[in-house]
Design an enzyme around this catalytic site. Structure first.
Site, PDB file in Angstrom:
ATOM      1  N   HIS A  85      -3.560  -4.521  -2.134  1.00 40.05           N
ATOM      2  CA  HIS A  85      -2.347  -4.256  -2.928  1.00 40.05           C
ATOM      3  C   HIS A  85      -2.577  -3.127  -3.934  1.00 40.05           C
ATOM      4  CE1 HIS A  85      -1.309  -8.746  -2.087  1.00 40.05           C
ATOM      5  NE2 HIS A  85      -1.225  -7.998  -0.999  1.00 40.05           N
ATOM      6  N   HIS A 242       6.514  -7.019   2.283  1.00 38.55           N
ATOM      7  CA  HIS A 242       5.123  -7.239   1.872  1.00 38.55           C
ATOM      8  C   HIS A 242       4.150  -6.842   2.983  1.00 38.55           C
ATOM      9  CE1 HIS A 242       1.835  -8.518  -0.543  1.00 38.55           C
ATOM     10  NE2 HIS A 242       1.291  -8.962   0.577  1.00 38.55           N
ATOM     11  N   ASP A 246       1.066  -4.278   2.701  1.00 35.48           N
ATOM     12  CA  ASP A 246      -0.298  -4.501   3.200  1.00 35.48           C
ATOM     13  C   ASP A 246      -0.729  -3.370   4.139  1.00 35.48           C
ATOM     14  OD1 ASP A 246      -0.795  -6.883   1.860  1.00 35.48           O
ATOM     15  OD2 ASP A 246      -0.163  -8.154   3.527  1.00 35.48           O
ATOM     16  N   HIS A 269      -3.980  -7.637   8.406  1.00 31.79           N
ATOM     17  CA  HIS A 269      -5.106  -6.837   7.904  1.00 31.79           C
ATOM     18  C   HIS A 269      -6.080  -6.450   9.008  1.00 31.79           C
ATOM     19  CE1 HIS A 269      -3.694  -7.520   3.927  1.00 31.79           C
ATOM     20  NE2 HIS A 269      -3.873  -8.825   3.990  1.00 31.79           N
TER      21      HIS A 269
HETATM   22 ZN   LIG Z   1      -0.754  -8.677   0.891  1.00 33.35          ZN
END
Ligand SMILES: [Zn+2]
Length: 319
Positions: A85, A242, A246, A269
């Protein structure tokens, strides 16, 4: 000196201190952001747990784990977790060079979004440096697939993020966001979107001694049939926003902004960092360019074209 242009590298005007909670340890943690020289890139300065400080560059080759959050490691025991973040805020606001000193091993979660980092950087001010910004220009598509997820980088004239998520629960469902990343789009559309999690998963993590700092203060928590946060959502599609945040943070580990479009379907991720390895291995799929030294006062940034950079960007091409 103007505050921002797409053409020149930047850093922050002064030191910045932020304190919060580590989402995994549950411990309080402080970070100090320091201005850095042109071409320094982003470096974390953390303790190795044996009384020494270690410098870990924000580089995808330093990723040691990308399951719950993105973790960087020096390979000798020093780690820094939950970097995504903060890195999203740095990339989103076009901060090229910074040193991040941490008195712990994770970046504080703040409110679960990048808003606190954006506000702090805005308060400190952004300082333009005398070196041109360099970009990773995508020349050929690079695609990877993994367990129902896919990620692809394609040639494009801007830094575009096209992110699709697809969850069974009707609380989320299928959501898609397609943006051209600029500082103003990042501030307005992305930076305030919070991380989210399912209550049943959070309980299992707590039982395992993980996610100890996660709470309704920093996570949108999904129950069986409702969102548990009393304040509700910040945007109807806060979840895909969000996931885009990311993706911006994870792709920032490329070492330079990407001139190309990123397409992610059911990503996370792990696949965000895998696409960088795939790109890096495919040497004919990218090159390094820098904005031509023509500043356009009308648009506020140089969008007149990009020239081949000489020499190659050391941080990206040192492998
Ligand atoms: Zn995140």
């Amino acid at each position: 000196m103007k505050l921002y242009s797409g053409e020149w590298q930047t850093t922050i005007d002064r030191d910045l201190v932020l304190s919060g909670t580590g989402v995994h340890s549950g411990k309080s943690v402080s970070i100090i952001l320091h201005p850095a020289e042109p071409d320094a890139g982003w470096t974390f300065v953390v303790s190795n747990g044996k009384g020494r400080t270690v410098r870990i560059p924000a580089d995808f080759r330093m990723v040691s784990n990308a399951t719950l959050c993105t973790v960087l490691s020096d390979g000798k025991g020093a780690i820094v977790a939950t970097v995504e973040h903060l890195l999203a805020a740095l990339r989103g606001l076009n901060i090229d060079n910074i040193e991040i000193e941490i008195d712990g091993n994770e970046v504080p979660i703040m409110d679960g979004s990048a808003a606190a980092f954006v506000d702090a950087i805005d308060e400190a001010g952004i300082c333009m440096l005398d070196e041109p910004r360099r970009w990773i220009k995508i020349l050929k598509p690079v695609r990877i697939e993994s367990g129902g997820s896919s990620a692809e980088l394609r040639p494009h004239h801007s830094s575009r993020f096209d992110v699709t998520i697809d969850f069974e629960t009707p609380l989320i469902g299928r959501q898609r966001l397609d943006i051209d990343l600029t500082p103003s789009v990042f501030r307005k559309e992305i930076s305030r979107a919070r991380t989210f999690g399912f209550m049943k998963d959070v309980k299992a993590l707590w039982a395992a001694g993980r996610a100890l700092g996660s709470s309704l203060e920093n996570t949108v928590a999904l129950g069986e049939d409702r969102i548990l946060n009393p304040e509700g959502l910040r945007y109807k599609n806060e979840f895909v926003r969000h996931k885009t945040l990311d993706a911006v943070g994870d792709l920032a580990l490329a070492g330079a902004p990407i001139l190309g479009s990123y397409h992610s379907v059911r990503g996370g991720h792990r696949i965000n960092t895998m696409i960088l390895s795939a790109l890096y291995e495919n040497r004919s799929a990218w090159t390094i360019v820098e904005a031509e030294s023509r500043y356009s006062p009308s648009t506020g940034h140089a969008d007149t074209g990009y020239a081949m950079a000489q020499p190659f960007f050391a941080a990206v091409d040192r492998g």
